[in-house]
Design an enzyme around this catalytic site. Structure first.
Site, PDB file in Angstrom:
ATOM      1  N   LYS A 102      41.894  76.964 -27.174  1.00 11.70           N
ATOM      2  CA  LYS A 102      40.793  77.444 -26.275  1.00 11.70           C
ATOM      3  C   LYS A 102      39.587  76.544 -26.100  1.00 11.70           C
ATOM      4  O   LYS A 102      39.279  76.241 -25.088  1.00 11.70           O
ATOM      5  CB  LYS A 102      40.240  78.897 -26.692  1.00 11.70           C
ATOM      6  CG  LYS A 102      41.360  79.825 -26.787  1.00 11.70           C
ATOM      7  CD  LYS A 102      41.640  80.395 -25.602  1.00 11.70           C
ATOM      8  CE  LYS A 102      42.861  81.380 -25.645  1.00 11.70           C
ATOM      9  NZ  LYS A 102      44.029  81.234 -26.154  1.00 11.70           N
ATOM     10  N   LYS A 151      37.789  85.909 -25.239  1.00 11.03           N
ATOM     11  CA  LYS A 151      39.131  85.571 -25.783  1.00 11.03           C
ATOM     12  C   LYS A 151      38.882  85.160 -27.252  1.00 11.03           C
ATOM     13  O   LYS A 151      38.086  84.457 -27.764  1.00 11.03           O
ATOM     14  CB  LYS A 151      39.513  84.225 -25.222  1.00 11.03           C
ATOM     15  CG  LYS A 151      39.619  84.128 -23.613  1.00 11.03           C
ATOM     16  CD  LYS A 151      40.165  83.147 -23.008  1.00 11.03           C
ATOM     17  CE  LYS A 151      39.699  82.755 -21.823  1.00 11.03           C
ATOM     18  NZ  LYS A 151      40.418  81.612 -20.936  1.00 11.03           N
ATOM     19  N   ARG A 185      50.695  77.109 -14.897  1.00 10.84           N
ATOM     20  CA  ARG A 185      50.678  76.328 -15.939  1.00 10.84           C
ATOM     21  C   ARG A 185      51.303  75.074 -15.559  1.00 10.84           C
ATOM     22  O   ARG A 185      52.126  75.039 -14.937  1.00 10.84           O
ATOM     23  CB  ARG A 185      51.943  77.123 -16.747  1.00 10.84           C
ATOM     24  CG  ARG A 185      52.654  76.017 -17.962  1.00 10.84           C
ATOM     25  CD  ARG A 185      52.134  75.501 -18.793  1.00 10.84           C
ATOM     26  NE  ARG A 185      50.768  76.559 -19.719  1.00 10.84           N
ATOM     27  CZ  ARG A 185      51.508  77.206 -20.640  1.00 10.84           C
ATOM     28  NH1 ARG A 185      52.709  77.268 -21.321  1.00 10.84           N
ATOM     29  NH2 ARG A 185      50.511  77.992 -21.415  1.00 10.84           N
ATOM     30  N   ARG A 245      51.974  82.078 -12.772  1.00  8.81           N
ATOM     31  CA  ARG A 245      52.104  83.359 -13.341  1.00  8.81           C
ATOM     32  C   ARG A 245      51.295  84.214 -12.624  1.00  8.81           C
ATOM     33  O   ARG A 245      50.081  84.050 -12.405  1.00  8.81           O
ATOM     34  CB  ARG A 245      52.081  83.239 -14.743  1.00  8.81           C
ATOM     35  CG  ARG A 245      52.888  82.261 -15.382  1.00  8.81           C
ATOM     36  CD  ARG A 245      52.284  81.640 -16.842  1.00  8.81           C
ATOM     37  NE  ARG A 245      51.175  81.153 -16.718  1.00  8.81           N
ATOM     38  CZ  ARG A 245      50.550  80.637 -17.848  1.00  8.81           C
ATOM     39  NH1 ARG A 245      50.963  80.608 -18.966  1.00  8.81           N
ATOM     40  NH2 ARG A 245      49.425  79.887 -17.519  1.00  8.81           N
ATOM     41  N   ARG A 297      46.089  90.469 -17.039  1.00  5.14           N
ATOM     42  CA  ARG A 297      46.573  88.928 -17.667  1.00  5.14           C
ATOM     43  C   ARG A 297      47.746  88.706 -17.135  1.00  5.14           C
ATOM     44  O   ARG A 297      48.748  89.173 -16.752  1.00  5.14           O
ATOM     45  CB  ARG A 297      46.802  89.346 -19.248  1.00  5.14           C
ATOM     46  CG  ARG A 297      45.778  89.618 -20.117  1.00  5.14           C
ATOM     47  CD  ARG A 297      45.899  90.064 -21.390  1.00  5.14           C
ATOM     48  NE  ARG A 297      46.767  91.386 -21.233  1.00  5.14           N
ATOM     49  CZ  ARG A 297      47.308  91.788 -22.450  1.00  5.14           C
ATOM     50  NH1 ARG A 297      47.215  91.333 -23.615  1.00  5.14           N
ATOM     51  NH2 ARG A 297      47.984  92.989 -22.199  1.00  5.14           N
ATOM     52  N   ASP A 342      46.594  75.454 -18.738  1.00  2.93           N
ATOM     53  CA  ASP A 342      46.343  76.763 -17.893  1.00  2.93           C
ATOM     54  C   ASP A 342      45.354  76.441 -16.814  1.00  2.93           C
ATOM     55  O   ASP A 342      44.034  75.982 -17.253  1.00  2.93           O
ATOM     56  CB  ASP A 342      45.922  77.922 -18.509  1.00  2.93           C
ATOM     57  CG  ASP A 342      47.263  78.313 -19.518  1.00  2.93           C
ATOM     58  OD1 ASP A 342      48.410  77.754 -19.494  1.00  2.93           O
ATOM     59  OD2 ASP A 342      47.127  79.283 -20.356  1.00  2.93           O
ATOM     60  N   GLU A 380      42.650  76.495 -20.522  1.00  2.00           N
ATOM     61  CA  GLU A 380      43.223  76.422 -21.680  1.00  2.00           C
ATOM     62  C   GLU A 380      44.142  75.222 -21.875  1.00  2.00           C
ATOM     63  O   GLU A 380      44.713  74.704 -20.788  1.00  2.00           O
ATOM     64  CB  GLU A 380      44.117  77.585 -22.187  1.00  2.00           C
ATOM     65  CG  GLU A 380      44.314  78.071 -23.439  1.00  2.00           C
ATOM     66  CD  GLU A 380      45.389  79.235 -23.849  1.00  2.00           C
ATOM     67  OE1 GLU A 380      45.732  79.418 -24.827  1.00  2.00           O
ATOM     68  OE2 GLU A 380      46.013  79.592 -22.700  1.00  2.00           O
ATOM     69  N   ASN A 431      47.180  74.201 -24.037  1.00  2.00           N
ATOM     70  CA  ASN A 431      48.065  74.752 -24.941  1.00  2.00           C
ATOM     71  C   ASN A 431      48.931  73.401 -25.717  1.00  2.00           C
ATOM     72  O   ASN A 431      49.681  72.654 -24.918  1.00  2.00           O
ATOM     73  CB  ASN A 431      49.230  75.554 -24.317  1.00  2.00           C
ATOM     74  CG  ASN A 431      48.729  76.851 -23.885  1.00  2.00           C
ATOM     75  OD1 ASN A 431      48.297  77.504 -24.781  1.00  2.00           O
ATOM     76  ND2 ASN A 431      48.375  76.770 -22.879  1.00  2.00           N
TER      77      ASN A 431
HETATM   78  N1  LIG Z   1      38.182  82.901 -16.830  1.00  2.00           N
HETATM   79  C1  LIG Z   1      39.190  84.042 -16.737  1.00  2.00           C
HETATM   80  N2  LIG Z   1      39.134  84.571 -15.299  1.00  2.00           N
HETATM   81  C2  LIG Z   1      40.089  85.421 -15.388  1.00  2.00           C
HETATM   82  N3  LIG Z   1      41.002  85.621 -16.053  1.00  2.00           N
HETATM   83  C3  LIG Z   1      41.012  85.008 -17.031  1.00  2.00           C
HETATM   84  C4  LIG Z   1      40.190  84.000 -17.509  1.00  2.00           C
HETATM   85  N4  LIG Z   1      40.639  83.209 -18.713  1.00  2.00           N
HETATM   86  C5  LIG Z   1      41.857  84.044 -18.696  1.00  2.00           C
HETATM   87  N5  LIG Z   1      42.215  84.848 -17.990  1.00  2.00           N
HETATM   88  C6  LIG Z   1      43.541  85.723 -18.048  1.00  2.00           C
HETATM   89  O1  LIG Z   1      43.932  85.921 -19.224  1.00  2.00           O
HETATM   90  C7  LIG Z   1      45.024  85.363 -19.549  1.00  2.00           C
HETATM   91  C8  LIG Z   1      45.216  84.426 -20.527  1.00  2.00           C
HETATM   92  O2  LIG Z   1      44.213  83.501 -20.921  1.00  2.00           O
HETATM   93  P1  LIG Z   1      44.384  82.167 -21.763  1.00  2.00           P
HETATM   94  O3  LIG Z   1      43.026  81.735 -21.758  1.00  2.00           O
HETATM   95  O4  LIG Z   1      45.282  81.322 -20.958  1.00  2.00           O
HETATM   96  O5  LIG Z   1      44.851  82.793 -23.219  1.00  2.00           O
HETATM   97  P2  LIG Z   1      46.312  82.854 -23.694  1.00  2.00           P
HETATM   98  O6  LIG Z   1      47.398  82.688 -22.558  1.00  2.00           O
HETATM   99  O7  LIG Z   1      46.365  81.881 -24.770  1.00  2.00           O
HETATM  100  O8  LIG Z   1      46.400  84.267 -24.466  1.00  2.00           O
HETATM  101  C9  LIG Z   1      45.331  84.423 -18.117  1.00  2.00           C
HETATM  102  O9  LIG Z   1      46.649  84.357 -17.950  1.00  2.00           O
HETATM  103  C10 LIG Z   1      44.401  85.176 -17.119  1.00  2.00           C
HETATM  104  O10 LIG Z   1      45.219  86.358 -16.471  1.00  2.00           O
HETATM  105 MG   LIG Z   2      47.434  80.842 -21.462  1.00  2.00          MG
END
Ligand SMILES: Nc1ncnc2c1ncn2[C@@H]1O[C@H](COP(=O)(O)OP(=O)(O)O)[C@@H](O)[C@H]1O
Ligand SMILES: [Mg+2]
Length: 326
Positions: free
Chosen positions: A134, A169, A219, A233, A241, A281, A289, A291
């Site tokens: 993150k 997060k 991704r 996605r 999410r 991401d 993100e 990864n």
């Molecule tokens: N800044 C953001 N605004 C809107 N949705 C977000 C944001 N950050 C993350 N998300 C949502 O949360 C999900 C997971 O976030 P992510 O930062 O990729 O963490 P992880 O995949 O490791 O759980 C993303 O697929 C998206 O749907």
């Molecule tokens: Mg992610």
């Protein structure tokens, strides 16, 4: 023929139709290489060298049938089990899933005792330690959305004052786990922050909410800093999410010029940190993100774009090894 070791979670728990680790192992095998598997808890240091209990594995070929991956069961077969110095391997893929806990970190310390001149480690253990998935993104100032990291409720409240909504997060999770949608006026604001920071003891990330998430969370897979494939996605139902693990669906996509710019901004840093195989991401043109532990998406991209990303990655490993020999 190369000898490749994969540090993975227990193989019986992997999904051959979805997991990138399996796609990589399968690609290695089909290019004529030997595939060995081990786990973080099966690594040792003896005489200041890294060793591992390794099992030889043979995989069934996963094939596309009417737009779906299929495989004959059992999809893998274990062979010889040996205790060997990891430097006898040509390359090691570190593919253990988060959380990055004590066991994970100790595995990276053990991998520090692999001579990089002899064995390529993807990703470099020092890079894996340096890059919190993150927080690593926060150094790319022109690519990230407004973001803070804090365990302090008042700092989070202050950040929220100018935002209608944000995403909270945990710093060590994956696959959408613990991701929360936060509104300034949420009646549960205090409880949400207390629960996720363990009463102010652990920092979390709070990031401005990007409405573009509705159009998808992209991704992009990077190999040695170069984007080699992407997928979009989309969240399903009333889930916000977009993660595949949270029921998200995948769709074919392209890499936009803005996303190329983000990749170009990352490339030198990724290369310097030995982060050769990563998945970033991107939401609405913002990097959310990076990864580095066990990025996935290869099976889906190969299905949507008729690519063979696994083979591309293994061929890159072959080139690195060749470069060392000549
Ligand atoms: N800044 C953001 N605004 C809107 N949705 C977000 C944001 N950050 C993350 N998300 C949502 O949360 C999900 C997971 O976030 P992510 O930062 O990729 O963490 P992880 O995949 O490791 O759980 C993303 O697929 C998206 O749907
Ligand atoms: Mg992610």
């Amino acid at each position: 023929m190369l000898k490749l070791a994969f540090i993975i979670d227990p193989i019986a728990k992997l999904d051959p139709l979805h997991d990138t680790s399996v796609a990589l192992m399968e690609a290695a095998q089909s290019l004529g290489h030997q595939v060995w598997i081990t786990q973080a808890n099966l690594l040792s240091v003896v005489d200041s060298k890294a060793w591992a209990t390794l099992e030889h594995v043979q995989l069934q070929k996963v094939v596309l049938v009417e737009g779906h991956w299929e495989v004959n069961l059992p999809w893998y077969q274990l062979g010889d089990r040996i205790f060997a110095e990891l430097e006898t391997m040509d390359a090691i893929f570190v593919r253990t899933d988060p959380p990055v806990d004590a066991l994970y970190l100790y595995a990276t310390y053990i991998l520090d005792y692999v001579d990089k001149a002899k064995t390529l480690v993807v990703n470099d253990p020092q890079g894996l330690r340096a890059a919190n998935e993150k927080m690593y993104a926060l150094q790319f100032l022109t690519s990230i959305p407004e973001t803070i990291v804090s365990a302090d409720k008042e700092i989070i409240r202050e950040f929220m004052r100018s935002k209608g909504a944000a995403i909270l997060k945990p710093l060590g999770n994956k696959a959408g786990e613990g991701i929360l949608y936060l509104e300034q006026r949420d009646r549960n604001f205090n409880s949400i922050v207390e629960l996720s920071t363990l009463q102010g003891k652990i920092p979390v990330m709070v990031q401005t909410f990007l409405p573009a998430a509705k159009q998808g969370d992209k991704r992009i897979i990077l190999l040695d800093g170069v984007p080699i494939g992407a997928l979009n996605r989309l969240s399903s139902g009333n889930e916000f999410r977009n993660n595949m693990a949270a029921g998200g669906t995948v769709a074919k996509t392209e890499i936009t010029p803005r996303e190329q710019e983000i990749c170009a901004e990352l490339a030198p840093k990724l290369q310097a940190d030995g982060l050769y195989f990563v998945g970033i991401d991107v939401i609405g043109g913002y990097l959310t993100e990076v990864n580095v532990t066990s990025p996935t998406g290869i099976r889906e991209i190969d299905r949507l774009d008729a690519t063979h990303l696994g083979e591309q990655v293994i061929k890159w490993v072959e080139q690195q090894k060749l470069g060392k020999i000549t």
